[in-house]
Design a protein around this motif. Structure first.
Motif, mmCIF file in Angstrom:
data_model
loop_
_atom_site.group_PDB
_atom_site.id
_atom_site.type_symbol
_atom_site.label_atom_id
_atom_site.label_comp_id
_atom_site.label_asym_id
_atom_site.label_seq_id
_atom_site.Cartn_x
_atom_site.Cartn_y
_atom_site.Cartn_z
ATOM 1 N N UNK A 254 0.839 -1.207 0.000
ATOM 2 C CA UNK A 254 0.000 0.000 0.000
ATOM 3 C C UNK A 254 0.870 1.253 0.000
ATOM 4 N N UNK A 255 1.961 1.211 0.757
ATOM 5 C CA UNK A 255 2.832 2.373 0.840
ATOM 6 C C UNK A 255 3.506 2.719 -0.467
ATOM 7 N N UNK A 256 3.618 1.748 -1.366
ATOM 8 C CA UNK A 256 4.256 2.007 -2.653
ATOM 9 C C UNK A 256 3.388 2.874 -3.572
ATOM 10 N N UNK A 257 2.150 3.104 -3.168
ATOM 11 C CA UNK A 257 1.310 4.025 -3.952
ATOM 12 C C UNK A 257 1.927 5.418 -4.022
ATOM 13 N N UNK A 278 8.447 -11.039 -6.853
ATOM 14 C CA UNK A 278 7.952 -11.884 -7.940
ATOM 15 C C UNK A 278 6.949 -12.920 -7.448
ATOM 16 N N UNK A 279 7.168 -13.443 -6.235
ATOM 17 C CA UNK A 279 6.330 -14.531 -5.740
ATOM 18 C C UNK A 279 5.217 -14.052 -4.803
ATOM 19 N N UNK A 280 5.572 -13.198 -3.836
ATOM 20 C CA UNK A 280 4.586 -12.786 -2.849
ATOM 21 C C UNK A 280 3.586 -11.763 -3.332
ATOM 22 N N UNK A 281 3.923 -11.037 -4.414
ATOM 23 C CA UNK A 281 3.041 -9.958 -4.874
ATOM 24 C C UNK A 281 2.494 -10.182 -6.280
ATOM 25 N N UNK A 282 2.775 -11.318 -6.857
ATOM 26 C CA UNK A 282 2.417 -11.510 -8.275
ATOM 27 C C UNK A 282 0.920 -11.402 -8.544
ATOM 28 N N UNK A 283 0.094 -11.702 -7.541
ATOM 29 C CA UNK A 283 -1.358 -11.626 -7.736
ATOM 30 C C UNK A 283 -1.984 -10.430 -7.025
ATOM 31 N N UNK A 284 -1.140 -9.523 -6.526
ATOM 32 C CA UNK A 284 -1.643 -8.370 -5.787
ATOM 33 C C UNK A 284 -2.051 -7.256 -6.751
ATOM 34 N N UNK A 285 -3.304 -6.819 -6.654
ATOM 35 C CA UNK A 285 -3.829 -5.824 -7.597
ATOM 36 C C UNK A 285 -3.107 -4.485 -7.467
ATOM 37 N N UNK A 287 -0.016 -3.979 -6.452
ATOM 38 C CA UNK A 287 1.320 -4.156 -7.027
ATOM 39 C C UNK A 287 1.266 -4.074 -8.552
ATOM 40 N N UNK A 288 0.305 -4.764 -9.152
ATOM 41 C CA UNK A 288 0.218 -4.787 -10.616
ATOM 42 C C UNK A 288 -0.182 -3.438 -11.195
ATOM 43 N N UNK A 289 -0.768 -2.559 -10.341
ATOM 44 C CA UNK A 289 -1.180 -1.235 -10.833
ATOM 45 C C UNK A 289 -0.043 -0.216 -10.820
ATOM 46 N N UNK A 290 1.054 -0.528 -10.168
ATOM 47 C CA UNK A 290 2.160 0.417 -10.073
ATOM 48 C C UNK A 290 2.812 0.590 -11.437
ATOM 49 N N UNK A 291 3.180 1.821 -11.753
ATOM 50 C CA UNK A 291 3.668 2.122 -13.099
ATOM 51 C C UNK A 291 4.888 1.297 -13.477
ATOM 52 N N UNK A 292 5.815 1.129 -12.554
ATOM 53 C CA UNK A 292 7.045 0.423 -12.897
ATOM 54 C C UNK A 292 6.816 -1.071 -13.087
ATOM 55 N N UNK A 293 5.750 -1.606 -12.486
ATOM 56 C CA UNK A 293 5.397 -3.002 -12.715
ATOM 57 C C UNK A 293 4.702 -3.138 -14.062
ATOM 58 N N UNK A 294 3.720 -2.279 -14.288
ATOM 59 C CA UNK A 294 2.962 -2.338 -15.534
ATOM 60 C C UNK A 294 3.833 -2.092 -16.757
ATOM 61 N N UNK A 295 4.856 -1.245 -16.593
ATOM 62 C CA UNK A 295 5.739 -0.897 -17.715
ATOM 63 C C UNK A 295 6.991 -1.766 -17.787
ATOM 64 N N UNK A 296 7.040 -2.810 -16.972
ATOM 65 C CA UNK A 296 8.183 -3.729 -16.967
ATOM 66 C C UNK A 296 9.495 -3.017 -16.663
#
Length: 327
Positions: A254-257, A278-285, A287-296
């Protein structure tokens, strides 16, 4: 992983928040073939304590991995190292030659094991000074480094390196190593500027699991490897609370927002194989919404780059930053 971070937090940070080019070079190899000192040497350590040795120390025990790395970089293979297996996992910048004996954990070294090695010097970080130093100084000189200072961590690293070099009679080697490191910073900064990446953001973190919860440790601007990025002309994106010694802060997904919408590359370390991102957050919504994750723009650092090390670890980190921002 959890034990590693818990130990560091307990010894260094709990009071506040937490309860490089040429990385394959052989350490201490220089073009000018410097010679070591042979007579008495005097050093004043981070406690302000002045010690004179009859000769440069050669049988040295290292109780913290950054300081062990510095010894090996200077050409001194320690006779004893705290948690050798951990060092070999987390720090590949300066390799042990297999002769060192294990002397216990970094936060709780074995005084008996150290005494059995008959060292002429023990090197430790400042967090051990109050507990281990008085026991050790009954039979061996001790050198205490500052270890970390989030207000000046790159300069602090240089000071610690030069301090150890003085005690082992390798000041000429230290001078060359630091000159090479500074040259690598200058060259890397120029490459990043030429790539149009000067002023770009980065974030650095590591993490561990507690049950199903992912704990994230953020590296603020004063953390050592963050200082490397800043020296290259980049900006640290994390502005949350950090401690004054290590420059580290604790958060969760949450803090990474707070950095979700910034254009940044996110770097992390998982040298022991426990990749919580990679493992603990792979299904976290979230986490997946963060720009650096979405943009690889998520980068697991190569295993064995120690984030609290000496010049060679810093240079390993420097190399990876330059590679990412110039590709």
């Amino acid at each position: 992983m959890k034990k590693l971070f818990t130990a560091l937090a307990a010894t260094a940070v709990a009071a506040t928040l937490l309860a490089g080019c040429g990385t394959t070079e052989e350490p201490a190899t220089t073009s000018s073939s410097p010679t070591a000192s042979t007579g008495p040497v005097t050093y004043t350590d981070a406690r302000g304590k002045t010690v004179t040795l009859d000769a440069p120390a050669t049988r040295v025990v290292g109780l913290e991995w950054g300081e062990v790395e510095m010894l090996v970089t200077l050409g001194v293979q320690p006779v004893g190292v705290a948690d050798i297996k951990g060092y070999q996992t987390w720090n590949t910048a300066a390799k042990l030659d297999g002769t060192a004996k294990d002397v216990g954990m970094r936060g709780e070294p074995s005084i008996d094991a150290i005494a059995a090695l008959q060292p002429d010097l023990v090197v430790m970080g400042s967090y051990l000074a109050a507990t281990a130093a008085p026991q050790l100084e009954k039979f061996v000189p001790v050198l205490v480094t500052e270890g970390s200072d989030a207000s000046r961590n790159l300069d602090r690293m240089r000071d610690d390196f030069n301090l150890i070099a003085t005690a082992v009679g390798k000041t000429d080697v230290a001078k060359q190593v630091l000159a090479d490191f500074d040259a690598a910073i200058a060259a890397g900064k120029q490459k990043i500027a030429e790539a149009g990446a000067a002023g770009k953001y980065f974030a650095i973190a590591d993490g561990w699991m507690e049950g199903s919860a992912v704990n994230i440790r953020m590296f603020g601007a004063g953390a050592l490897v963050s200082q490397v990025g800043i020296a290259l002309g980049l900006q640290n994106a994390w502005t949350g609370q950090v401690d004054a010694t290590w420059g580290l802060g604790q958060t969760d997904v949450e803090g990474l927002k707070a950095i979700r919408d910034k254009d940044l590359h996110f770097f992390y370390n998982a040298s022991d194989g426990n990749d919580v991102f990679a493992d603990g957050l792979k299904d976290n919504a979230i986490w997946k919404s963060l720009s650096f994750v979405a943009q690889n723009k998520l980068h697991r650092m190569p295993d064995g780059i120690w984030t609290f090390g000496g010049p060679l670890s810093c240079q390993q980190y420097l190399d990876e930053l330059v590679k990412v921002y110039t590709s």
